[in-house]
Design an enzyme around this catalytic site. Structure first.
Site, mmCIF file in Angstrom:
data_model
loop_
_atom_site.group_PDB
_atom_site.id
_atom_site.type_symbol
_atom_site.label_atom_id
_atom_site.label_comp_id
_atom_site.label_asym_id
_atom_site.label_seq_id
_atom_site.Cartn_x
_atom_site.Cartn_y
_atom_site.Cartn_z
ATOM 1 N N GLU A 30 -2.034 -8.793 4.285
ATOM 2 C CA GLU A 30 -2.020 -9.265 5.670
ATOM 3 C C GLU A 30 -3.417 -9.392 6.253
ATOM 4 O O GLU A 30 -3.639 -10.176 7.178
ATOM 5 C CB GLU A 30 -1.150 -8.353 6.537
ATOM 6 C CG GLU A 30 -1.697 -6.962 6.809
ATOM 7 C CD GLU A 30 -1.325 -5.930 5.762
ATOM 8 O OE1 GLU A 30 -1.331 -4.726 6.100
ATOM 9 O OE2 GLU A 30 -1.045 -6.327 4.617
ATOM 10 N N CYS A 33 0.818 -1.210 0.000
ATOM 11 C CA CYS A 33 0.000 0.000 0.000
ATOM 12 C C CYS A 33 0.856 1.266 0.000
ATOM 13 O O CYS A 33 1.514 1.560 -0.990
ATOM 14 C CB CYS A 33 -0.987 -0.032 1.159
ATOM 15 S SG CYS A 33 -2.385 1.113 0.964
ATOM 16 N N HIS A 56 -3.842 -4.805 0.933
ATOM 17 C CA HIS A 56 -3.269 -5.267 2.196
ATOM 18 C C HIS A 56 -3.429 -6.780 2.310
ATOM 19 O O HIS A 56 -4.443 -7.273 2.827
ATOM 20 C CB HIS A 56 -3.954 -4.577 3.383
ATOM 21 C CG HIS A 56 -3.501 -3.179 3.617
ATOM 22 N ND1 HIS A 56 -2.487 -2.860 4.497
ATOM 23 C CD2 HIS A 56 -3.891 -2.004 3.065
ATOM 24 C CE1 HIS A 56 -2.290 -1.550 4.492
ATOM 25 N NE2 HIS A 56 -3.133 -1.008 3.626
#
Length: 229
Positions: free
Chosen positions: A209, A112, A207
């Site tokens: 994660e 990002c 993202h």
């Protein structure tokens, strides 16, 4: 076997708000993704640029994490967005980390804001405001991917793979050393880049994660970072 040490750039967060207590902060799921891939995550707090060499010396690979906008000062533009979501100290420190990682030829995985900063560090610029790229819920996805064939991203994600979206800026002028490997099919926004030739660089605008617990492809991004990039 010695574990691969992955440095993750940290942010700063005041907790509780208006308490005057500032903590080093990074999304826990970034560290968990690295651990699940068999790596050893180490959080790198914001520091002064002169510390960059020492930090890069001690790690094998670098993750540039998400966070604030990148200051337009670094790509030669005036700030057009009235916001307090900027951190000059973080920009300066992470630009120094990028320069040192490139010098030492250590792999960089950018997430990002991290991808935006990496593009700026390599000579690119940013769109200071993009619309319709911020989903309401933290969980879940927002749109699909248009993936470039025979790219690193295409090894992990198929055409139309769903990703999340939490950004208000994006790449405008692509840095010469980067190649676009995925876009948002709705408007062409750049969603993934990689280094030209053998440069060990991979950046994603979403993202991973937040998705890797429920999505094998996003966890494989961390596996790829630890074992192949």
């Amino acid at each position: 076997m010695k574990k691969v040490i992955v440095g993750i750039t940290g942010n700063e967060k005041e907790m509780p708000p208006m308490s005057g207590l500032t903590y080093v902060a990074v999304a826990r799921d970034l560290a968990e993704g690295i651990k699940a891939a068999g790596g050893l995550p180490v959080v790198i707090p914001i520091g002064t640029p002169d510390l960059a060499k020492d930090y890069v010396d001690m790690i094998d690979k670098l993750i540039l994490s998400g966070g604030q906008h990148v200051s337009p000062h670094f790509y030669g533009e005036k700030q057009m967005v009235d916001s307090d979501e900027y951190s000059l100290a973080r920009d300066e420190f992470e630009l120094a980390l990028i320069a040192e990682a490139l010098k030492q030829k250590k792999p960089i995985f950018a997430v990002c804001r991290g991808m935006q900063l990496l593009n700026v560090a390599l000579g690119g610029s940013l769109e200071q405001e993009v619309r319709d790229h911020w989903q309401e819920e933290l969980e879940g996805t927002s749109h699909g991917l248009q993936v470039r064939p025979n790219s690193r991203v295409s090894q992990l994600f198929g055409q139309g793979s769903q990703i999340n979206s939490f950004h208000r800026q994006g790449i405008k002028r692509l840095a010469p050393d980067l190649v676009v490997t995925a876009r948002d099919p709705r408007d062409g926004t750049i969603e993934a880049v990689e280094g030209r030739g053998s440069m060990p660089i991979l950046g994603v605008q979403w993202h991973p994660e937040f998705l890797c617990k429920d999505c094998q492809s996003n966890q494989q991004l961390f596996d790829y970072l630890v074992h192949q990039l």
